[in-house]
Design a protein around this motif. Structure first.
Motif, short mmCIF file in Angstrom:
data_model
loop_
_atom_site.label_atom_id
_atom_site.label_comp_id
_atom_site.label_asym_id
_atom_site.label_seq_id
_atom_site.Cartn_x
_atom_site.Cartn_y
_atom_site.Cartn_z
N CYS A 75 0.79 -1.21 -0.12
CA CYS A 75 -0.04 -0.01 0.10
C CYS A 75 0.89 1.36 -0.18
CB CYS A 75 -1.04 -0.27 1.25
SG CYS A 75 -1.74 1.57 1.40
N PRO A 76 0.55 2.20 -0.88
CA PRO A 76 1.66 3.42 -0.92
C PRO A 76 1.20 4.52 -0.27
CG PRO A 76 0.07 3.25 -2.91
CD PRO A 76 -0.38 2.15 -2.06
N VAL A 77 -0.18 4.39 -0.02
CA VAL A 77 -0.95 5.81 1.03
C VAL A 77 -1.95 5.08 1.76
CG1 VAL A 77 -1.66 8.22 0.93
CG2 VAL A 77 0.04 7.16 -0.94
N VAL A 78 -1.89 5.31 3.02
CA VAL A 78 -3.20 5.15 3.84
C VAL A 78 -3.88 6.68 4.15
CG1 VAL A 78 -4.41 4.27 5.99
CG2 VAL A 78 -2.33 3.49 5.00
N LEU A 79 -5.22 6.79 3.57
CA LEU A 79 -5.89 8.10 3.68
C LEU A 79 -7.09 7.82 4.96
CD1 LEU A 79 -7.44 10.15 1.08
CD2 LEU A 79 -8.69 10.01 3.11
N PHE A 80 -6.53 8.55 6.03
CA PHE A 80 -7.36 8.31 7.12
C PHE A 80 -8.62 9.53 7.14
CE2 PHE A 80 -3.74 6.45 8.90
CZ PHE A 80 -4.20 5.57 10.02
N SER A 81 -9.72 8.85 6.99
CA SER A 81 -11.11 9.70 6.67
C SER A 81 -12.02 9.54 7.70
CB SER A 81 -11.43 9.56 5.27
OG SER A 81 -12.33 10.40 5.17
N VAL A 106 -1.89 10.13 4.94
CA VAL A 106 -2.60 11.41 4.69
C VAL A 106 -3.84 11.64 5.57
CG1 VAL A 106 -1.46 11.71 2.50
CG2 VAL A 106 -3.77 10.68 2.71
N ILE A 107 -4.41 12.71 5.56
CA ILE A 107 -5.72 13.01 6.18
C ILE A 107 -6.71 13.50 5.53
CG2 ILE A 107 -6.85 13.81 8.34
CD1 ILE A 107 -4.52 13.03 9.99
N SER A 108 -8.20 13.25 5.47
CA SER A 108 -9.08 13.98 5.02
C SER A 108 -9.94 14.52 6.29
CB SER A 108 -9.98 13.02 3.88
OG SER A 108 -10.98 13.73 3.42
N THR A 109 -10.20 15.66 6.16
CA THR A 109 -10.81 16.20 7.54
C THR A 109 -11.67 17.60 7.11
OG1 THR A 109 -10.27 17.50 9.52
CG2 THR A 109 -8.28 17.46 7.91
N ASN A 110 -12.47 18.10 8.06
CA ASN A 110 -13.20 19.26 7.88
C ASN A 110 -12.33 20.39 8.48
OD1 ASN A 110 -13.95 19.52 10.70
ND2 ASN A 110 -15.77 18.10 10.57
N GLY A 111 -11.28 20.17 9.01
CA GLY A 111 -10.42 21.16 9.52
C GLY A 111 -10.75 21.73 10.78
#
Length: 382
Positions: A75-81, A106-111
């Motif tokens: 796996c090249p990237v794990v995106l935590f969402s 990396v992270i996906s977030t509402n910030g």
């Protein structure tokens, strides 16, 4: 993902080696929806996240085991969402484990929850990128996210990430209500010195299933993609942007080529070759999702069908199964795609947007979602 800035403007991007290498040995990018909890209630949320904790979330130990298993599929990237990943109490412990395992995160977030201390901690734990959702200007964003003050909090989160040295980008989901906000979002990016924007086509998953009135018509989609292309070209010429992508509708690739050919863009053939190398829609091949309960889905928008659960089988067993009917179809679209797609001259570089939306895993319930918006003439059908 269709990289407008790369294909149309020739700008290099950090993820080019993942996106355009036909011989890439990398396994799938994994979106890990680590929690169902969220502090907002966005109208278009694909995971139907709520404020309350889901009782069936993977435990810390189970989540760490999942991360370990992802190293076994390269796996090249794990995106935590999520939901909102920062509401998962053990997120930093999981990021520590990912860092120990050598997984890029990396992270996906509402910030809204990223204060300066949180940003520094994310940076120290090796988080390489944070994508923060913005739906338009302040007034529109707060209304669409049903949370007054969420726009300002998101901008504060962006600034805190930047100060901590984390690469940060904007995420924008296109609807009828906010498509006229796209120029505003480019301006927001410029004023905040943000150099990456991802524009997501609305996909009918989660709460968005009830947003039929927000789905763009084919003509509106064309006009919207035109605006994205024009703004990207303008901002690239002025040195204000590095990367602009559209996500969720692979018809954007052929549409871009049609537009480039019409405009006699000298990069047209190079763009076509890059799209061929990318291979079109690769859900179930180069991207996969694991939800908070451990169910594995072909991607994060495909919520109603599980390929298996990591509590019962290892991720590798699920991912490499030769008998899973949905995976077989996704990986052999030339045998299962609809007649129009198979007749399309762009099929090899698009592969459609096939999603399984029905109650049974059979051909009757496979749809192009989102729909193709190219004309028969543009795809070579008379």
């Amino acid at each position: 993902m269709i990289n407008i800035s790369k294909l149309y403007c020739g700008l290099a991007a950090q993820s080019d080696n993942l996106r355009y290498s036909a011989t890439s040995s990398f396994g799938p990018v994994v979106v890990y929806n680590c929690t169902s909890r969220c502090n907002l209630h966005c109208l278009h949320c694909y995971s139907s996240s709520e404020p309350n904790h889901h009782s069936d979330e993977l435990t810390t130990s189970q989540a760490k085991q999942l991360l370990s298993q992802l190293t076994g599929v390269n796996c090249p990237v794990v995106l935590f969402s999520g939901g909102e990943p920062l509401l998962r109490g053990d997120l930093f412990e999981l990021l520590t484990e990912a860092q120990r395992l050598g997984l890029r995160t990396v992270i996906s977030t509402n910030g809204t929850l990223i204060d300066s201390a949180t940003a520094r901690q994310l940076a120290n734990l090796g988080v390489k990128y944070v994508g923060i959702s913005i739906d338009g200007g302040e007034r529109f964003h707060d209304k669409f996210r049903v949370s007054k003050g969420s726009f300002k909090a998101a901008l504060d989160g962006i600034e805190n990430c930047k100060k901590a040295g984390i690469k940060t980008g904007l995420r924008f989901t296109i609807t009828k209500a906010n498509r006229d906000q796209i120029p505003v979002v480019f301006d927001i990016a410029a004023s905040a010195s943000i150099r990456r924007i991802c524009f997501y086509h609305l996909i009918k998953a989660g709460r968005a299933r009830k947003l039929d009135e927000q789905i763009l018509t084919p003509q509106q989609t064309r006009q919207t993609v035109d605006v994205i292309i024009e703004k990207t070209d303008d901002f690239a010429r002025r040195g204000l942007i590095d990367e602009v992508l559209t996500v969720g509708n692979h018809a954007d690739g052929p549409y871009l080529l049609v537009k480039m050919k019409k405009n006699e863009n000298q990069r047209c053939e190079q763009a076509r070759q890059l799209l061929l190398a990318n291979g079109g829609n690769r859900i179930g091949e180069k991207i996969v999702c694991v939800d908070w309960s451990g169910n594995v889905h072909p991607d994060q928008f495909w919520r109603n069908y599980s390929l298996g659960n990591v509590r019962e089988k290892s991720f590798k067993e699920i991912w490499q199964s030769s008998s899973e009917p949905v995976l077989n179809k996704l990986r052999n679209k030339a045998e299962f795609a609809d007649k129009r797609c198979l007749s399309c001259k762009w099929f090899d570089l698009c592969k459609g947007n096939f999603r399984f939306l029905g109650p049974e895993a059979d051909d009757r319930h496979w749809l192009n979602e989102p729909a193709c918006y190219l004309t028969n003439e543009e795809i070579g059908i008379k």
